[in-house]
Design an enzyme around this catalytic site. Structure first.
Site, PDB file in Angstrom:
ATOM      1  N   ASP A 238       0.826  -1.230  -0.094  1.00 45.74           N
ATOM      2  CA  ASP A 238       0.093  -0.180  -0.204  1.00 45.74           C
ATOM      3  C   ASP A 238       0.886   1.282   0.054  1.00 45.74           C
ATOM      4  O   ASP A 238       2.092   1.119   0.108  1.00 45.74           O
ATOM      5  CB  ASP A 238      -0.760  -0.057   1.183  1.00 45.74           C
ATOM      6  CG  ASP A 238      -2.289   0.564   0.855  1.00 45.74           C
ATOM      7  OD1 ASP A 238      -2.254   1.379   0.111  1.00 45.74           O
ATOM      8  OD2 ASP A 238      -3.031   0.537   1.782  1.00 45.74           O
ATOM      9  N   HIS A 376      -9.836  -1.609  -7.470  1.00 45.06           N
ATOM     10  CA  HIS A 376      -9.947  -0.542  -6.378  1.00 45.06           C
ATOM     11  C   HIS A 376      -9.357   0.513  -6.838  1.00 45.06           C
ATOM     12  O   HIS A 376      -9.853   1.692  -6.698  1.00 45.06           O
ATOM     13  CB  HIS A 376      -9.302  -1.116  -5.045  1.00 45.06           C
ATOM     14  CG  HIS A 376      -9.120  -0.313  -3.893  1.00 45.06           C
ATOM     15  ND1 HIS A 376     -10.445   0.470  -3.194  1.00 45.06           N
ATOM     16  CD2 HIS A 376      -7.968   0.097  -3.393  1.00 45.06           C
ATOM     17  CE1 HIS A 376      -9.782   0.980  -2.290  1.00 45.06           C
ATOM     18  NE2 HIS A 376      -8.472   0.955  -2.117  1.00 45.06           N
TER      19      HIS A 376
END
Ligand code: N7H
Length: 512
Positions: A238, A376
């Site tokens: 991330d 996403h």
């Protein structure tokens, strides 16, 4: 070393970085803490932040200072968490309510403000404190401090509890009870490399604030262990794609969105909303406790491998997960690595963000070969899907951290979560309605976004008020094939909207 201090309370700020090193005794009185603040303390030799290869480096202090002075940005006045991103090692979120406003204001000025970590301080190991501290207030917190100015952000003014249906949450049933309503007045963010440092700083701050606040709730976050540092609990790296900020990011990476400082900072270039002058250089902090059902997600991937010639079942499951996110676990984007992970690409910040979803010879509005519309990262940053050059209005600085333990053997074997884990989601922006709220409700949850006429709620972070989500585009051999998700692998446990004021706002407005 160059060290530009153009800030509001430079001497205090300099000393604040070192004070927490010695202040560890929980028995010390507040006056003893004050006494020690003037003393020069040993500096750090190791950063309190993590820095995975795939994430862009922070600018050097020199580069950021040069960029900031060209853009008239005062990095000494901006709280340190706002522009730093997802690089914390350990972080505690301490939610509080104000019990005695007069006393709290006095302590805020005398004891807390000197400990608040600035952006400048975080950029160099030698000026980092032992434990970084930031503070932010909800609307009910500002009201408790008798601040009557409207900040120009309706979502903030109403609070997140009021927004839950709009965000797709299935009512408050999954919410942590302390988030339900508006009783949380503020949050303090403590970040360091060790838990002991954080615990000591919390004890000192609690001692200083005494009965002026009540602890309402805490959430402890931590980077995952070893080589998983920087990866969230599903296993994906991330913090790769955060916007480059004009006046801060000296050298944007290829493909990184470049936004005006006013996209993230209130009152700076590009923020056109009328605000009180004191709000300048603050930022709205969205906090969400997002539980992740990791064993259930893994089982879903195992049960639904993408069947492609040349792929094993395991590779088909990995591909499904990568297509739901839009990146492989290494961070490599599926747009550039459509069938297999490419860890070398994933680890290279000069390449891992350099794509737009547009491919020569194919029509953008129907092509999901490389990356599904429901992925996403496509739902939260559509890149060329919306326009070229890319729109710059809907961007956030993500600054969250994982929380909860690693998946245990029994949980993995049972394919069932027994202990909560997830992402302590933090996003900064100058306008929640353009940033997080827009991304969640107008993009991620919207089956008609980004190319209308097909069903593709985000299978990953989208929410449908608890109802099943039908997702298409995940199977590259048949985009129309629907996959129905009956489980939300990301469950909102609620949160709150806060405002992270500048240091000068704390000194001149909030604490007086
Ligand atoms: Fe996401 N994850 O770790 O799996 N996110 N996200 N997010 N997210 C991104 O590009 C994740 C959530 C954005 O610029 C990556 O840094 C998880 C919400 C945005 O291309 C990964 C949760 C919202 C981006 C994850 C979660 C966003 C982004 C790829 C919840 C806003 C950048 C790594 C538990 C409403 C897109 C990267 C871009 C990227 C994860 C939630 C927004 C791996 C686990 C609620 C803007």
């Amino acid at each position: 070393m160059k060290f530009s201090i153009r800030g509001v309370i430079p001497t205090v700020v300099l000393a604040a970085g070192f004070v927490s090193a010695l202040v560890s005794s929980r028995q010390e009185s507040t006056s003893a803490l004050k006494h020690r603040r003037g003393t020069l303390q040993p500096r750090r030799t190791k950063s309190l932040l993590i820095n995975p290869d795939a994430q862009p480096d922070l600018p050097s202090l020199e580069a950021a200072t040069t960029a900031a002075s060209a853009a008239y940005l005062n990095l000494d006045d901006i709280q340190g968490d706002v522009l730093i991103g997802m690089k914390k090692n350990k972080e505690l979120f301490y939610f509080f309510s104000i019990a005695n406003a007069t006393e709290f204001k006095a302590k805020l000025a005398s004891d807390i403000l000197p400990l608040i970590t600035t952006t400048t301080q975080l950029l160099s190991v030698s000026t980092q404190p032992i434990t970084a501290l930031n503070i932010a207030f909800s609307q009910s917190g500002l009201t408790a401090l008798s601040i009557t100015d409207a900040l120009g952000d309706p979502a903030f003014a109403a609070g997140q509890f009021y927004d839950l249906a709009n965000l797709g949450d299935p009512g408050p049933k999954n919410w942590v009870k302390q988030f339900a309503g508006t009783r949380i007045h503020g949050v303090m963010l403590f970040a360091s490399d060790t838990q002991v440092n954080i615990d000591n700083e919390v004890a000192d701050v609690e001692l200083a604030l005494g009965d002026s606040i009540t602890k309402v709730y805490t959430l402890q976050g931590a980077a995952r262990p070893g080589s998983e540092a920087g990866h969230e609990h599903f296993g994906f790296l991330d913090g790769i794609s955060n916007p480059a900020i004009d006046g801060f990011t000296a050298s944007p990476m290829p493909g990184q969105a470049v936004v005006a400082s006013g996209s993230i900072l209130v009152g700076e270039a590009g923020d056109y909303v009328p605000r009180p002058a004191w709000a300048k250089d603050g930022s709205f902090l969205v906090f969400r406790q997002l539980a992740q059902l990791v064993p259930e997600f893994n089982k879903f991937l195992t049960d639904n491998p993408i069947i492609e010639p040349g792929l094993t079942l395991q590779e088909g499951s990995d591909l499904l997960g990568a297509r739901m996110v839009g990146r492989w676990k290494s961070g490599a984007p599926v747009d550039l690595a459509p069938l297999f992970d490419d860890p070398v690409l994933g680890a290279d910040p000069t390449q891992n963000n350099d794509f737009t979803f547009e491919h020569p010879g194919s029509i953008l509005a129907i092509n999901q070969t490389s990356c599904p519309f429901s992925a996403h990262i496509r739902k939260t940053r559509p890149r060329a899907d919306l326009s070229t050059p890319e729109e710059t209005e809907h961007h956030i600085m993500r600054a969250g951290i994982p929380y909860g333990p690693e998946v245990g053997k029994r949980e993995a074997a049972a394919n069932t979560t027994k202990t909560e884990r997830g992402l302590a989601f933090v996003a900064y922006q100058s306008n929640i309605g353009n940033g997080f709220q827009f991304m969640q409700s107008v993009w991620a949850n919207n089956p008609d976004f980004v190319h209308p006429g097909q069903t593709y709620i985000s299978g990953f972070s989208g929410a449908n008020a608890g109802a099943p989500r039908v997702v298409t585009g995940l199977d590259p051999t048949d985009f129309t094939k629907p996959i129905t998700l009956t489980t939300d692998f990301v469950v909102s446990r609620g949160g709150e909207y806060f405002f992270t004021p500048s240091l000068s706002a704390i000194a001149d407005t909030l604490s007086v």
